[in-house]
Enzyme design. Structure first.
Site, mmCIF file in Angstrom:
data_model
loop_
_atom_site.group_PDB
_atom_site.id
_atom_site.type_symbol
_atom_site.label_atom_id
_atom_site.label_comp_id
_atom_site.label_asym_id
_atom_site.label_seq_id
_atom_site.Cartn_x
_atom_site.Cartn_y
_atom_site.Cartn_z
ATOM 1 N N ASP A 73 14.194 21.741 -3.138
ATOM 2 C CA ASP A 73 13.121 21.260 -4.075
ATOM 3 C C ASP A 73 13.743 20.971 -5.496
ATOM 4 O O ASP A 73 13.411 19.859 -6.017
ATOM 5 C CB ASP A 73 11.993 22.167 -4.189
ATOM 6 C CG ASP A 73 11.141 22.428 -2.762
ATOM 7 O OD1 ASP A 73 11.282 21.487 -2.319
ATOM 8 O OD2 ASP A 73 10.500 23.358 -2.633
ATOM 9 N N GLU A 104 13.571 26.915 -4.372
ATOM 10 C CA GLU A 104 12.247 26.476 -3.715
ATOM 11 C C GLU A 104 11.024 26.787 -4.568
ATOM 12 O O GLU A 104 11.007 27.403 -5.288
ATOM 13 C CB GLU A 104 12.153 27.471 -2.454
ATOM 14 C CG GLU A 104 10.898 27.010 -1.500
ATOM 15 C CD GLU A 104 11.339 25.585 -0.877
ATOM 16 O OE1 GLU A 104 10.338 25.147 -0.251
ATOM 17 O OE2 GLU A 104 12.334 25.082 -0.836
ATOM 18 N N LYS A 106 7.163 26.108 -4.861
ATOM 19 C CA LYS A 106 5.788 26.157 -4.113
ATOM 20 C C LYS A 106 4.411 26.565 -4.951
ATOM 21 O O LYS A 106 4.826 27.085 -6.003
ATOM 22 C CB LYS A 106 5.969 27.019 -2.809
ATOM 23 C CG LYS A 106 6.698 26.363 -1.758
ATOM 24 C CD LYS A 106 6.388 25.132 -1.231
ATOM 25 C CE LYS A 106 7.175 24.450 0.119
ATOM 26 N NZ LYS A 106 8.498 23.901 -0.592
#
Length: 241
Positions: A73, A104, A106
């Site tokens: 990401d 990452e 999220k």
């Protein structure tokens, strides 16, 4: 003299990130679009405030043996000394030697998300790294060892109660090798980092989490040094195939 306030500036930086992440969570319903928007918020922060030698973007990482990582990401990579970065149809591919950190990103942290982030970080750390001796006016410096790539997790909130408790700590501690997460931010609660001397995680709860995380990341990168001299010929061998 202008009536500037440093505390207000730092607070505003965090408030901007937290507000943008909250808007993404509350207004975008499509999971893929929501994920892209969340990543964009963190990438924008890093692109704006990291020193110019660094770049941040969504990317795959590749090594000279033709192995690829999972798509990350957020990749923080060198742009001052890296000789090539591939871009194709909107996708970016970064050579393993130029990577400083991968994250990452999220909406929320839970056990499954921590494990997923660990797996993705491991896919980058397991790649092969080249390193060549560095010529200089007085001779040649020996080849530098590969950098320790930072791995991390960036979210808006935590699914655990308390947000920074034993459950979060145990999830992070489940992978202490290739998938170890070194640093991260939960914008609604604080940031965390792995403390090598104690071999344990430190959780910092604060109201300006995004700003505190940014400062901690910059401080950590300062001690990472410069990326090694990449062996371009090792990548060029693929031209014969």
């Amino acid at each position: 003299m202008a009536d500037w306030s440093l505390p207000q500036l730092l607070s505003s930086l965090h408030n901007d990130i937290q507000t943008r992440l909250k808007i993404v969570r509350e207004t975008i319903q499509h999971p893929g679009s929501k994920g892209d928007a969340s990543e964009g918020v963190w990438i924008s922060l890093l692109q704006t405030y990291l020193p110019e030698r660094y770049r941040a973007n969504k990317a795959f990482v590749v090594d000279s043996r033709g192995q690829f990582s999972q798509q990350m990401d957020v990749v923080v990579f060198d742009r001052q000394y890296s000789p090539f970065i591939f871009k194709y149809e909107g996708e970016m591919i970064v050579p393993a030697e130029s990577v400083y950190a991968v994250f990452e990103a999220k909406q929320s942290a839970d056990k499954a998300m921590v494990q997923y982030a660990q797996e993705k970080v491991a896919s980058v750390r397991r790649l092969h790294h080249t390193s060549l001796p560095i010529p200089h006016a007085g001779g040649t410096y020996p080849a530098k060892p590969p950098l320790e790539i930072l791995g991390g997790l960036l979210t808006f909130e935590s699914e655990w109660t308390p947000a920074f408790g034993d459950s979060f700590r145990n999830a992070l501690a489940a992978d202490s090798s290739d998938g170890r997460l070194d640093i991260g931010c939960v914008a609604s609660h604080g940031h965390f980092f792995y403390d090598k001397p104690s071999s344990d995680y430190v959780f910092e709860s604060e109201t300006k989490a995004a700003t505190a995380f940014l400062f901690k990341l910059i401080s950590t990168l300062q001690f990472s040094g410069t990326v090694p001299m990449i062996d371009v010929d090792a990548y060029g061998q693929w031209l014969a195939d």
